[in-house]
Design a protein around this motif. Structure first.
Motif, PDB file in Angstrom:
ATOM      1  N   SER A 156       0.816  -1.213   0.000  1.00  0.00           N
ATOM      2  CA  SER A 156       0.000   0.000   0.000  1.00  0.00           C
ATOM      3  C   SER A 156       0.858   1.274   0.000  1.00  0.00           C
ATOM      4  N   SER A 157       0.362   2.292  -0.694  1.00  0.00           N
ATOM      5  CA  SER A 157       1.031   3.593  -0.741  1.00  0.00           C
ATOM      6  C   SER A 157      -0.022   4.687  -0.815  1.00  0.00           C
ATOM      7  N   LEU A 158       0.305   5.838  -0.271  1.00  0.00           N
ATOM      8  CA  LEU A 158      -0.619   6.985  -0.303  1.00  0.00           C
ATOM      9  C   LEU A 158       0.095   8.168  -0.936  1.00  0.00           C
ATOM     10  N   LYS A 159      -0.438   8.661  -2.056  1.00  0.00           N
ATOM     11  CA  LYS A 159       0.121   9.876  -2.672  1.00  0.00           C
ATOM     12  C   LYS A 159      -1.033  10.715  -3.201  1.00  0.00           C
ATOM     13  N   TRP A 160      -0.869  12.039  -3.270  1.00  0.00           N
ATOM     14  CA  TRP A 160      -1.900  12.899  -3.847  1.00  0.00           C
ATOM     15  C   TRP A 160      -1.900  12.731  -5.366  1.00  0.00           C
ATOM     16  N   VAL A 187      16.599   8.124  -2.385  1.00  0.00           N
ATOM     17  CA  VAL A 187      16.288   7.932  -0.960  1.00  0.00           C
ATOM     18  C   VAL A 187      14.905   8.512  -0.693  1.00  0.00           C
ATOM     19  N   GLU A 188      14.036   7.699  -0.112  1.00  0.00           N
ATOM     20  CA  GLU A 188      12.726   8.234   0.270  1.00  0.00           C
ATOM     21  C   GLU A 188      12.619   8.252   1.793  1.00  0.00           C
ATOM     22  N   ILE A 189      12.367   9.443   2.331  1.00  0.00           N
ATOM     23  CA  ILE A 189      12.090   9.558   3.771  1.00  0.00           C
ATOM     24  C   ILE A 189      10.605   9.251   3.927  1.00  0.00           C
ATOM     25  N   GLY A 190      10.283   8.304   4.794  1.00  0.00           N
ATOM     26  CA  GLY A 190       8.890   7.902   4.977  1.00  0.00           C
ATOM     27  C   GLY A 190       8.610   6.639   4.191  1.00  0.00           C
ATOM     28  N   VAL A 191       8.699   5.504   4.879  1.00  0.00           N
ATOM     29  CA  VAL A 191       8.488   4.215   4.215  1.00  0.00           C
ATOM     30  C   VAL A 191       7.010   3.829   4.283  1.00  0.00           C
ATOM     31  N   GLY A 192       6.376   4.130   5.401  1.00  0.00           N
ATOM     32  CA  GLY A 192       4.959   3.779   5.567  1.00  0.00           C
ATOM     33  C   GLY A 192       4.736   2.294   5.350  1.00  0.00           C
ATOM     34  N   ASN A 193       3.838   1.975   4.436  1.00  0.00           N
ATOM     35  CA  ASN A 193       3.570   0.563   4.131  1.00  0.00           C
ATOM     36  C   ASN A 193       4.443   0.018   3.010  1.00  0.00           C
ATOM     37  N   GLY A 224       4.767   0.720  -0.149  1.00  0.00           N
ATOM     38  CA  GLY A 224       4.302   0.667  -1.540  1.00  0.00           C
ATOM     39  C   GLY A 224       5.097   1.535  -2.502  1.00  0.00           C
ATOM     40  N   SER A 225       5.512   2.713  -2.038  1.00  0.00           N
ATOM     41  CA  SER A 225       6.217   3.606  -2.966  1.00  0.00           C
ATOM     42  C   SER A 225       7.620   3.104  -3.292  1.00  0.00           C
ATOM     43  N   LEU A 226       8.233   2.330  -2.386  1.00  0.00           N
ATOM     44  CA  LEU A 226       9.576   1.802  -2.663  1.00  0.00           C
ATOM     45  C   LEU A 226       9.547   0.942  -3.926  1.00  0.00           C
ATOM     46  N   VAL A 277      14.073   5.635   4.480  1.00  0.00           N
ATOM     47  CA  VAL A 277      14.430   6.147   5.813  1.00  0.00           C
ATOM     48  C   VAL A 277      13.135   6.289   6.601  1.00  0.00           C
ATOM     49  N   ASP A 278      13.106   5.781   7.815  1.00  0.00           N
ATOM     50  CA  ASP A 278      11.901   5.933   8.642  1.00  0.00           C
ATOM     51  C   ASP A 278      12.282   5.862  10.114  1.00  0.00           C
ATOM     52  N   LEU A 279      11.473   6.508  10.921  1.00  0.00           N
ATOM     53  CA  LEU A 279      11.682   6.484  12.368  1.00  0.00           C
ATOM     54  C   LEU A 279      11.117   5.191  12.961  1.00  0.00           C
ATOM     55  N   ASN A 280      10.246   4.578  12.235  1.00  0.00           N
ATOM     56  CA  ASN A 280       9.588   3.348  12.713  1.00  0.00           C
ATOM     57  C   ASN A 280      10.465   2.121  12.414  1.00  0.00           C
ATOM     58  N   GLY A 326      15.864   6.155  11.541  1.00  0.00           N
ATOM     59  CA  GLY A 326      16.361   7.386  12.156  1.00  0.00           C
ATOM     60  C   GLY A 326      15.362   8.510  12.005  1.00  0.00           C
ATOM     61  N   ASP A 327      15.662   9.602  12.700  1.00  0.00           N
ATOM     62  CA  ASP A 327      14.783  10.768  12.719  1.00  0.00           C
ATOM     63  C   ASP A 327      15.273  11.796  11.700  1.00  0.00           C
ATOM     64  N   GLN A 328      14.440  12.127  10.742  1.00  0.00           N
ATOM     65  CA  GLN A 328      14.843  13.084   9.710  1.00  0.00           C
ATOM     66  C   GLN A 328      15.125  14.479  10.290  1.00  0.00           C
ATOM     67  N   ALA A 329      14.658  14.733  11.516  1.00  0.00           N
ATOM     68  CA  ALA A 329      14.903  16.037  12.146  1.00  0.00           C
ATOM     69  C   ALA A 329      16.199  16.036  12.954  1.00  0.00           C
ATOM     70  N   ASP A 363      11.224  13.578   0.205  1.00  0.00           N
ATOM     71  CA  ASP A 363      10.827  13.711   1.613  1.00  0.00           C
ATOM     72  C   ASP A 363       9.317  13.518   1.738  1.00  0.00           C
ATOM     73  N   ASP A 364       8.953  12.283   2.147  1.00  0.00           N
ATOM     74  CA  ASP A 364       7.539  12.009   2.452  1.00  0.00           C
ATOM     75  C   ASP A 364       7.459  11.478   3.886  1.00  0.00           C
ATOM     76  N   GLY A 365       8.175  12.175   4.769  1.00  0.00           N
ATOM     77  CA  GLY A 365       8.219  11.743   6.168  1.00  0.00           C
ATOM     78  C   GLY A 365       7.133  12.399   7.003  1.00  0.00           C
ATOM     79  N   LEU A 403      10.425  21.558  11.063  1.00  0.00           N
ATOM     80  CA  LEU A 403      11.790  21.168  11.428  1.00  0.00           C
ATOM     81  C   LEU A 403      12.235  19.916  10.673  1.00  0.00           C
ATOM     82  N   GLN A 404      11.315  18.969  10.506  1.00  0.00           N
ATOM     83  CA  GLN A 404      11.671  17.730   9.788  1.00  0.00           C
ATOM     84  C   GLN A 404      12.037  18.047   8.335  1.00  0.00           C
ATOM     85  N   GLN A 405      11.201  18.841   7.686  1.00  0.00           N
ATOM     86  CA  GLN A 405      11.443  19.163   6.273  1.00  0.00           C
ATOM     87  C   GLN A 405      12.723  19.982   6.113  1.00  0.00           C
TER      88      GLN A 405
END
Ligand SMILES: C[S@@+](CC[C@H](N)C(=O)[O-])C[C@H]1O[C@@H](n2cnc3c(N)ncnc32)[C@H](O)[C@@H]1O
Length: 272
Positions: free
Chosen positions: A14-18, A40-46, A48-50, A66-69, A85-88, A108-110, A115-117
């Protein structure tokens, strides 16, 4: 239907994008297809985008998440490299780039806070290869004052990039400002609905030069920039200003008031 949208739909995860992002990605990323690039994509989520990036760019492309989770690590079994890791956190990026070297594309989809961006952007600018891109998604958070976002504010990502725009203009000597790293390294900034793309150049920009096409030709002309009449006589809507004009002889002062009045009318349209 564009290719990247098809890959989004067919991703096994699964992936979520506008919906407006796909055309932007198709146009901006096509030059990297089948090239040996690192995305490199910040924000892995589920995850899908990888899969979408990998299929779009081809087998030579290296895709890093890259993800904090810590759970995001599970996507390593599909051949992606995942960093937790934390993008911030600037130290996270220092370690990340010393381990991975320079990259071609950062998406950057974190967490999308200011501050993160801004941290991910600033810690990455010097670690992007020539003609590489920093793509910041969901920049509408710069205008959101809910879900924990405290914008609009001077510290929003969009306002931060406004400062970068000023830095780019320092390349023009008429500004009379010293160039900094950002004046020298950033070639352009593109703004879309909710996406900002910053293009990085390896070459260091110097001050721009004003060129004359042919020295044998006379370059001089009478510039009418400040010679226009203050107020058009037949315009009834501004007759009040005509009246002021007749009362105040300081032409420059009156012109300034009138110019601001006209610009304000256009600004009001943007605020509608
Ligand atoms: C919207 S999801 C990413 C979706 C994915 N890119 C996609 O297109 O399907 C956002 C992710 O960002 C991660 N995240 C949030 N704050 C973060 C931070 N400070 N550093 C790194 N990752 C963060 C979240 O854990 C979450 O997995």
């Amino acid at each position: 239907m564009n290719k990247i949208f098809k890959l989004f739909k067919s991703s096994p995860h699964s992936s979520l994008k506008w919906n407006n992002y796909f055309e932007i990605y198709e146009t901006s990323l096509k030059k990297f297809i089948n090239k040996k690039v690192t995305l490199v994509e910040i924000g892995v989520g589920n995850g899908g985008s990888l899969f979408m990036w990998k299929k779009f760019l081809g087998s030579k492309a290296k895709i890093i998440g890259v993800d904090l989770n810590p759970d995001a690590k599970k996507f390593e079994k599909f051949g992606f490299k995942i960093f937790i890791g934390d993008q911030a956190d600037p130290n996270f990026w220092k370690k990340f780039y010393s381990k991975n070297g320079k990259i071609d594309i950062l998406i950057d989809d974190g967490g999308h806070t200011n501050l993160q961006q801004i941290t991910a952007l600033m810690e990455s600018i010097e670690n992007i290869k020539n003609n590489g891109l920093i793509i910041i998604e969901d920049t509408h958070t710069s205008f959101m004052n809910y879900k924990g976002f405290k914008n609009p504010s001077d510290h929003s990502l969009i306002n931060f990039t406004n400062k970068i725009i000023e830095n780019l203009h320092r390349r023009n000597p008429m500004i009379k400002k010293k160039m900094n790293l950002f004046s020298k390294k950033i070639s352009s900034i593109e703004y879309f609905d909710s996406i900002v793309i910053i293009k990085i150049s390896k070459k260091k920009y110097g001050y721009s030069k004003n060129l004359h096409n042919n020295k044998k030709l006379n370059p001089y002309f009478t510039d009418y920039r400040f010679k226009r009449s203050i107020i058009k006589k037949n315009n009834s809507k501004i007759s009040f200003l005509n009246f002021i004009k007749s009362k105040i002889s300081k032409k420059g002062f009156l012109q300034g008031i009138y110019d601001n009045y006209l610009i304000k009318k256009y600004l009001d349209k943007l605020n509608d």
